[in-house]
Scaffold this active site. Sequence first.
Site, mmCIF file in Angstrom:
data_model
loop_
_atom_site.group_PDB
_atom_site.id
_atom_site.type_symbol
_atom_site.label_atom_id
_atom_site.label_comp_id
_atom_site.label_asym_id
_atom_site.label_seq_id
_atom_site.Cartn_x
_atom_site.Cartn_y
_atom_site.Cartn_z
ATOM 1 N N ASP A 224 -6.740 -1.577 -3.900
ATOM 2 C CA ASP A 224 -5.521 -1.847 -3.026
ATOM 3 C C ASP A 224 -5.939 -2.903 -2.129
ATOM 4 O O ASP A 224 -6.530 -3.430 -2.137
ATOM 5 C CB ASP A 224 -7.065 -0.028 -2.726
ATOM 6 C CG ASP A 224 -5.901 -0.247 -0.716
ATOM 7 O OD1 ASP A 224 -5.105 -0.199 -0.346
ATOM 8 O OD2 ASP A 224 -6.620 0.928 0.165
ATOM 9 N N ASP B 165 1.942 -4.135 -0.007
ATOM 10 C CA ASP B 165 -0.126 -2.889 0.232
ATOM 11 C C ASP B 165 0.266 -2.398 -1.122
ATOM 12 O O ASP B 165 1.367 -1.442 -1.603
ATOM 13 C CB ASP B 165 0.051 -1.975 0.995
ATOM 14 C CG ASP B 165 -1.241 -0.612 1.158
ATOM 15 O OD1 ASP B 165 -1.810 -0.831 0.923
ATOM 16 O OD2 ASP B 165 -0.406 0.302 1.172
#
Length: 464
Positions: free
Chosen positions: A106, A328
Amino acid sequence: MAASSLLSLMFLISTLLLASSSLSVATNPTTFTIPLSPIFTKHQPSNPIKTLNSLASSSLTRAHQLKRPKSKPPLTKTKVFSHSYGGYSISLNFGTPPQTISFLLDTGSSPVWFPCTSQYFCTDCDIDPSKIPLFIPKLSSSSKFINCQNPNCAVISSINSLSGCQGCNCSQACPYSFLYGLGSTLGLLLSETLDFPEKLFTNFLVGCSIFSTQQPSAGIAGFGRTPESLPSQLGLTKFSYCLISRRFDDTSESSDLTLYRGSSSDAKTPGLSYTPFRKNPVSNDSAFREYYYVDLLKIIVGSKPVNIPYKYLVPENNANGNGGTIVDSGTTFTTMEKPIFDAVATALEAEMGNFSRASANVVASTLFNLCFNITGLKFEKIKFPELTFEFKGGAKLELPVGNYFVPVDVGNSSLVCLTIVTDSTFGSVGPAIILGNTQQQNFYVEFDLKNDRFGFRRQTCNKK
């Protein structure tokens, strides 16, 4: 269970081994390779529409959290696996002796945490609790819980107002609460050894999570820009990955995540196009400081630039952080604020003149905002308009069709839907565009931390 009750429970658990520690890593460069395995995943519906809708919904939910993060409570290679819930996982070894735990990769968050202790409980996680791999601190001789006096507790406390030791005894373990788009996790801070072959990183700060809601059966490895992230704790100069093309199902195929430590030159990796990371448009205590902002100058459909207001492309230089683009890996489908999406959709519709937009009642069964009817035709035979993101410095992310259109069957209709989504409730808050992992598939991407730049090149990531 109320958050206050959970924190009380964690304070009771803090009677486990307590010891103060400080964050430290070795400075000598090391090269090593780690074999990794996929993690357990939550059950996904067999109906492809439901799966895609689930991914679209999770992308929008995560975007809300990234845009309003405080609104609610040397060389290492590792395999990266795709999963049906839209994320990519890596496996890491923590503890002495080491225990192997899987993590979601992440880049949109920084803390590192894993499901921890035999008391771990996950609600709304749609998985048999007995199948969640757990880290057991009492089985590791290097486990040390961080107490409230430790400076690292203050680091975590600055991330979220629910974390830290406000009003507690300084001898107690430091609690935290991390919020994500799909739920949250609560736990106690732990100092542990991160075990790579031929290299140990002692005093690594990791969350020992005891209670989670709507989280995968794995931890989360935050690769963001703040001190508690994995890259910061390991002193990485850069990291890179190549995300395999997702077929929206679990697969045993994998690609590589590469971590670089030690000395690093200013030389660019051959074949990569680069754009500089933008200095985060916020103060040091802002929740937006962990994001990787890039300067997106244009979105091009076919050969024509889309007319996008300047205020959406460049973030405000204040604590609101409104506008701009972030990269992201934890968001599945790229999200855009509605005015940007509408402009892109209008441009695509003009280029898709031979195909009509799917009717409202057909599209209503999906969570996609733009679909075209291609009934009677094969997806592979259709010539789609090109979609390109152009960044500062001239770097152009020219997307393959599979990165922005997906075939969908609804009843007797065959559709192609745009895997970029929007939500009319976004508002002009936080990043205007979140570049998700579907749009990054089959690109080698590099986060050059030392030289503060983002690089990429088109590449087939699946190993044959």
